[in-house]
Write a protein that holds these residues in place. Sequence first.
Motif, PDB file in Angstrom:
ATOM      1  N   UNK A 109       4.901   2.128   0.068  1.00 17.24           N
ATOM      2  CA  UNK A 109       4.116   3.029   0.923  1.00 17.24           C
ATOM      3  C   UNK A 109       2.924   2.281   1.530  1.00 17.24           C
ATOM      4  N   UNK A 110       2.266   1.489   0.707  1.00 13.57           N
ATOM      5  CA  UNK A 110       1.107   0.709   1.185  1.00 13.57           C
ATOM      6  C   UNK A 110       1.548  -0.353   2.193  1.00 13.57           C
ATOM      7  N   UNK A 111       2.651  -1.024   1.903  1.00 11.19           N
ATOM      8  CA  UNK A 111       3.182  -2.030   2.844  1.00 11.19           C
ATOM      9  C   UNK A 111       3.492  -1.375   4.190  1.00 11.19           C
ATOM     10  N   UNK A 112       4.140  -0.224   4.138  1.00 12.76           N
ATOM     11  CA  UNK A 112       4.529   0.466   5.374  1.00 12.76           C
ATOM     12  C   UNK A 112       3.313   0.857   6.204  1.00 12.76           C
ATOM     13  N   UNK A 113       2.165   1.062   5.513  1.00  7.17           N
ATOM     14  CA  UNK A 113       0.925   1.411   6.211  1.00  7.17           C
ATOM     15  C   UNK A 113       0.156   0.162   6.656  1.00  7.17           C
ATOM     16  N   UNK A 114       0.727  -1.017   6.423  1.00 11.69           N
ATOM     17  CA  UNK A 114       0.113  -2.246   6.924  1.00 11.69           C
ATOM     18  C   UNK A 114      -0.699  -3.039   5.915  1.00 11.69           C
ATOM     19  N   UNK A 115      -0.632  -2.648   4.651  1.00 19.12           N
ATOM     20  CA  UNK A 115      -1.376  -3.376   3.618  1.00 19.12           C
ATOM     21  C   UNK A 115      -0.489  -4.382   2.891  1.00 19.12           C
ATOM     22  N   UNK A 116      -1.043  -5.559   2.629  1.00 16.88           N
ATOM     23  CA  UNK A 116      -0.426  -6.469   1.674  1.00 16.88           C
ATOM     24  C   UNK A 116      -0.879  -6.028   0.276  1.00 16.88           C
ATOM     25  N   UNK A 117      -0.015  -6.219  -0.708  1.00 14.39           N
ATOM     26  CA  UNK A 117      -0.351  -5.839  -2.085  1.00 14.39           C
ATOM     27  C   UNK A 117      -0.439  -7.099  -2.938  1.00 14.39           C
TER      28      UNK A 117
END
Length: 188
Positions: free
Chosen positions: A43-51
């Motif tokens: 979900x975070x990746x899809x919103x443009x965040x690297x984890x």
Amino acid sequence: MTREPLRVVFLDRDGVINHDSPDYIRRWSDVRFIPGSLSAVRMLNDAGFAVIVVTNQSAVHRGLISPVELDRIHRNMKRAAAAAGGCITDVFFCPHLPEEGCDCRKPRPGLIRRARNKYPIDLEKSYMVGDRTTDIECARRAGCGGAVLVSAGNTAAFPGVDEGPHPDMTVVNLPEAARWIIRNASRK
Ligand SMILES: [Mg+2]
Ligand SMILES: [Zn+2]
């Protein structure tokens, strides 16, 4: 060519991605994912965040786990995130005991600094999610834009909530934290 700086969500590991254990996580078979945590990475990746995972693992210098086994856990964890459609870009860990006085054991900001030395990270647009106030303090000291406290997997940490730096938000688990971060980032 300049690279677009990364917006990162730094994740504590134990108590955020997998259930914590008073006996330490010593081998891959000890890892129990908290429901929804891997899809939250996606979900975070899809919103443009690297984890990126930042984790205190004093079990290494306590002699409870070898660096090889710890690496195996982290490789398997990355693989599990990938199988759920997400990506854990990297894992930074502190192997030290509290009394060693290193600069990387949270709440010190060394792990996030190491991540920033390796990747072009926009810290002001980055967040930290952890289950202890030491995670929140680490985020503040490193200069992260936001910090979220979760209670899943480690409710024992919650009496400490009133002490130390306050998080921007307190939620039950990583999926809730991810939803809050995505909403919060869209307002900035
Ligand atoms: Mg933790
Ligand atoms: Zn350290």
